[in-house]
Design an enzyme around this catalytic site. Structure first.
Site, PDB file in Angstrom:
ATOM      1  CB  SER A 183     -36.589  89.691  34.471  1.00  0.00           C
ATOM      2  OG  SER A 183     -37.680  88.896  34.850  1.00  0.00           O
ATOM      3  CG  ASP A 207     -35.237  82.038  32.926  1.00  0.00           C
ATOM      4  OD1 ASP A 207     -35.975  81.929  33.924  1.00  0.00           O
ATOM      5  OD2 ASP A 207     -34.940  83.129  32.412  1.00  0.00           O
ATOM      6  CG  HIS A 225     -34.962  84.743  35.651  1.00  0.00           C
ATOM      7  ND1 HIS A 225     -35.477  84.999  34.404  1.00  0.00           N
ATOM      8  CD2 HIS A 225     -35.340  85.800  36.428  1.00  0.00           C
ATOM      9  CE1 HIS A 225     -36.132  86.145  34.411  1.00  0.00           C
ATOM     10  NE2 HIS A 225     -36.057  86.648  35.624  1.00  0.00           N
TER      11      HIS A 225
END
Length: 273
Positions: free
Chosen positions: A95, A224, A253
């Protein structure tokens, strides 16, 4: 605790376990090195040296009101890798940590980095604009800012549902995983977390990706809900010189935690290739 004090006086906490080829893990917003537990233990048991840090303003590092931007994040990592004299390292980012990896490898990693991995990464750029029409509208990030600034305690519980896909029909919800996300988030600094929203959503990593010379694995879940797949993983891969891609139908995610067995196996295959 293992720490380093970087040039502006900020103390950065890190874990450094084992020996062998170093794997350096970069966590997402607003978490800490603890988010890599499933990977740290897996690779330690397979003979790797595993390192993970708490980004400034996160976890056990200094709760700083300054330097909460990608340039400084990457510079902090550069100071830490120099202190540890890491060579032939593989940098793995999830991320926001994927953006940090891209900037660090492009600007500081020459001679130290063997490979890179971007997992559910914010690269090449998240926010919608004329140049990035498929991006996420700024209003979405404004909502994250409002949630962080005004009712972080509840917001950090609520966001775990889309983060791990626990809001999908038939999902098996782990309360322990949700609690651990909240625990990590609440350890950090509200100002740093607030500033980091701009850093992860508005930083353009296009030139960083183009400059990366080492083999790079791009991993992204197609379901995601935090960093939407279509405007992230596939676009980042197109900008890299030496990409390998692993895209996962239905994965969320937070797949390094929720699908750790699959992610660890694919990471190991790329590292050993």
């Amino acid at each position: 605790m293992s720490t380093i004090t970087v040039k502006d006086g900020t103390t950065i906490y890190y874990k450094d376990w084992g020996s062998g080829q170093p794997l350096f893990f970069h966590h997402g917003w607003p978490l800490s090195a603890d988010d890599w537990d499933a990977q740290m233990i897996f690779f330690l048991e397979r003979g790797y040296r595993v390192i993970a840090h708490d980004r400034r303003g996160h976890g056990r590092s200094t709760q700083t009101a300054t330097g909460n931007d990608m340039d400084t994040y990457a510079a902090d990592v550069a100071e830490l890798t120099a202190k540890l004299d890491l060579r032939n390292a593989i940098h793995i980012g999830h991320s926001t940590g994927g953006g940090e990896v891209a900037r660090y490898v492009a600007r500081h990693g020459k001679g130290r980095v063997a490979k890179a991995v971007l997992i559910s990464a914010v690269t090449p750029i998240m926010v919608k604009s004329e140049k990035n029409p498929g991006g996420t509208p700024i209003e979405v990030f404004d909502q994250i800012r409002e949630g962080t600034a005004k009712h972080r305690q509840q917001f950090y519980q609520d966001i775990t549902l889309p983060f791990y896909g626990f809001n999908r029909p038939g999902a098996t919800v782990s309360q322990g995983v949700r609690d651990n996300w909240w625990r990590q988030g609440m350890m950090g600094d509200i100002k740093a977390h607030y500033d980091c929203i701009k850093a992860f959503s508005e930083t353009d990593f296009t030139e960083d990706l183009k400059r990366i010379e080492v083999p790079t694995l791009v991993m992204h879940g197609e379901d995601d809900q935090i960093v939407p797949f279509a405007n992230a993983g596939p676009l980042a891969a197109k900008l890299l010189k030496h990409p390998t891609t692993k895209f996962y139908p239905g994965f969320p995610h937070g797949m390094p935690t929720s699908q750790a067995d699959q992610i660890n196996a694919d990471l190991l295959a790329f590292i050993q290739a």
